[in-house]
Design a protein around this motif. Structure first.
Motif, mmCIF file in Angstrom:
data_model
loop_
_atom_site.group_PDB
_atom_site.id
_atom_site.type_symbol
_atom_site.label_atom_id
_atom_site.label_comp_id
_atom_site.label_asym_id
_atom_site.label_seq_id
_atom_site.Cartn_x
_atom_site.Cartn_y
_atom_site.Cartn_z
ATOM 1 N N ALA A 1 1.458 -1.234 0.707
ATOM 2 C CA ALA A 1 -0.805 0.358 -0.044
ATOM 3 C C ALA A 1 0.723 1.522 0.010
ATOM 4 N N GLY A 2 -0.103 2.203 -0.852
ATOM 5 C CA GLY A 2 1.194 3.567 0.002
ATOM 6 C C GLY A 2 1.115 3.901 1.077
ATOM 7 N N THR A 3 0.098 3.798 1.612
ATOM 8 C CA THR A 3 0.979 3.841 3.377
ATOM 9 C C THR A 3 1.331 3.235 3.806
ATOM 10 N N SER B 1 1.036 5.341 -4.282
ATOM 11 C CA SER B 1 0.019 4.303 -4.080
ATOM 12 C C SER B 1 -0.471 3.305 -5.210
ATOM 13 N N ASP C 1 4.862 12.458 0.137
ATOM 14 C CA ASP C 1 3.537 11.782 -0.747
ATOM 15 C C ASP C 1 3.451 11.956 -2.158
ATOM 16 N N LYS D 1 -6.380 5.589 -8.116
ATOM 17 C CA LYS D 1 -5.164 6.498 -8.130
ATOM 18 C C LYS D 1 -4.895 6.533 -10.653
ATOM 19 N N ALA E 1 1.494 9.945 -3.369
ATOM 20 C CA ALA E 1 0.218 8.730 -3.763
ATOM 21 C C ALA E 1 -0.648 9.190 -5.322
ATOM 22 N N GLU E 2 -0.546 10.600 -5.337
ATOM 23 C CA GLU E 2 -2.087 10.927 -6.369
ATOM 24 C C GLU E 2 -1.243 11.530 -7.643
ATOM 25 N N ASN F 1 -3.452 2.186 -5.081
ATOM 26 C CA ASN F 1 -5.039 1.914 -4.657
ATOM 27 C C ASN F 1 -5.879 1.218 -5.806
ATOM 28 N N GLY G 1 -2.417 -1.100 -3.509
ATOM 29 C CA GLY G 1 -0.320 -1.528 -3.351
ATOM 30 C C GLY G 1 -0.141 -0.260 -3.848
HETATM 31 C C1 LIG Z 1 -3.827 7.191 -1.404
HETATM 32 C C2 LIG Z 1 -3.311 7.850 -0.596
HETATM 33 C C3 LIG Z 1 -2.835 7.731 -0.037
HETATM 34 C C4 LIG Z 1 -2.177 6.054 0.267
HETATM 35 O O1 LIG Z 1 -2.523 5.152 -0.020
HETATM 36 P P1 LIG Z 1 -2.572 3.866 0.140
HETATM 37 O O2 LIG Z 1 -2.093 2.972 -1.041
HETATM 38 O O3 LIG Z 1 -4.296 3.599 -0.033
HETATM 39 O O4 LIG Z 1 -2.661 3.382 1.473
HETATM 40 C C5 LIG Z 1 -1.506 8.071 0.603
HETATM 41 N N1 LIG Z 1 -1.427 9.719 -0.102
HETATM 42 C C6 LIG Z 1 -2.999 9.732 0.159
HETATM 43 C C7 LIG Z 1 -1.804 11.723 -0.269
HETATM 44 C C8 LIG Z 1 -3.176 9.464 -1.285
HETATM 45 O O5 LIG Z 1 -4.464 10.075 -1.457
#
Ligand SMILES: *Cc1c(COP(=O)(O)O)cnc(C)c1O
Length: 379
Positions: free
Chosen positions: A58-60, A187, A163, A192, A165-166, A189, A199
């Motif tokens: 996960a991104g987390t 991320s 971060d 995304k 993720a996006e 997810n 993932g």
């Molecule tokens: C989606 C997201 C995450 C977490 O990613 P996951 O893969 O859902 O755990 C973290 N930070 C931001 C800004 C996100 O949008």
């Protein structure tokens, strides 16, 4: 009835199954295997900058291991962008550290560099120590002002965890978001820019960091014939099946980004002459957002409606939209945390709405959304 228009839905290239079938054929049904290595190599090739990437669950998890690698622990403070999704901040707490929230600036909506420096100086005065790390977010794909942020971070010797993720595919001054700080998190997810069903990945600076992150993500097993543990480990590695989806998705990443940009262009054109609606757009040529979601701010004095009126009207038209992220400093769970504020993120939250932008969103969907907005203006 017409199908519901969603914010950003998973969209396959058609190549995913081939990688998944290979995994089944060779019985690589595990959190390691050729797809995991292949997906990491694809990401490394795409991101460039000689980065080394570890695929995770996960991104987390990626953000969490980024903090572990930066040595964040009990009693530390970590400066974190307030305007974000909670997953940017939660891993700070997992480490027994305290998030300190930094407000945004108006043009990128991301961490305000001036407030960042004020906070660093003030934390040092108040606690006698500098914060241990900075978590900056490229929210909605818009790059943060990294030149300024990295210069401030370097001035005080504080490492930066991005971060992203996006922001897969977004660029700041020609470099991919996630490759600018010491570590960067991605991320995959379901909603995304690309997905592995669930993932993430941690972008690391060198081969040795990659080895260490991989070690932590696979339960921190020391090289003994029996199970020997000298560090606390995590079960965060990406499954070889999910990585197969990721390899297939990499073949369509550029098209996804091009589509998101096309949708942004359509919104930009449509909102150009609507007084009271502002679309989040690259402030200048240094910024190259992937436009993951398209976001508008509504000045209700001019439009006569606010974001909730519009959200309900779109819902009526079977279109999903969503308020902007509620800033972390306003979240009950973080009520005890310190924050450095200028009112920007709260004002964004009170005026903004995310509009659909994913691969399934068509030109006709945009026309419908724009018509809905225009019809409300006439009222
Ligand atoms: C989606 C997201 C995450 C977490 O990613 P996951 O893969 O859902 O755990 C973290 N930070 C931001 C800004 C996100 O949008």
């Amino acid at each position: 009835m017409r199908e519901r228009v969603l914010l950003c839905m998973a969209h396959m290239s058609g190549n995913e199954m081939q990688y998944i079938e290979e995994a089944f054929k060779d019985n690589w049904i595990s959190p390691l295997g050729p797809n995991v290595n292949g997906f990491e190599a694809d990401l490394e090739g795409y991101l460039g900058e000689r980065k080394h990437v570890v695929a995770l669950s996960a991104g987390t998890a990626a953000l969490h291991l980024g903090l572990v690698m930066l040595g964040v622990g009990q009693g530390d403070e970590v400066l974190c962008q307030s305007f974000t999704f909670s997953a940017s901040a939660n891993p700070i707490v997992y480490q027994g550290a305290r998030p300190v929230f930094i407000d945004s600036e108006e043009d990128t909506w991301n961490m305000c560099p001036d407030l960042l420096e004020q906070a660093i100086i003030d934390r040092k005065q108040k606690t006698g120590r500098y914060p241990k790390a900075i978590v900056v977010v490229h929210l909605y794909g818009m790059p943060a002002k990294m030149t300024k942020i990295l210069a401030i971070a370097a001035k005080y010797g504080i490492p930066v965890l991005e971060d992203a993720a996006e922001a897969l595919g977004s660029e700041y001054m020609g470099k991919k978001c996630g490759t600018l700080g010491t570590y960067g998190a991605l991320s995959f997810n379901g909603n995304k820019m690309i997905t592995t069903s669930g993932g993430g990945a941690l972008i690391t600076p060198d081969a040795d960091s990659k080895r260490q992150v991989t070690f932590y993500s696979t339960q921190a097993r020391e090289p003994f014939p029996y199970y020997q543990h000298e560090k606390i480990g995590y079960n965060y590695r990406m499954s070889n099946i999910c990585a197969g989806i990721g390899r297939g998705q990499m073949t369509i990443l550029k098209e996804h980004i091009a589509h998101h940009k096309h949708i942004h262009d359509l919104y930009e054109e449509a909102f150009r002459d609507i007084d009271g609606i502002t679309l989040l757009t690259n402030p200048d040529e240094r910024f190259n957002s992937n436009y993951w979601l398209c976001n508008i701010l509504i000045d209700s004095d001019k439009t006569g409606f606010n974001y909730e009126d519009l959200r309900l009207a779109l819902e009526e038209a079977n279109v999903e939209s969503r308020p902007l992220w509620k800033p972390m400093h306003l979240q009950p769970v973080f009520a005890d945390c310190d924050s450095y504020l200028n009112g920007v993120s709260e004002s964004l939250f009170n005026k903004g709405l995310c509009l659909p932008a994913g691969p399934w969103v068509s030109d006709e969907d945009i026309a419908l959304i724009v018509d809905t907005i225009k019809s409300m203006l006439k009222r």
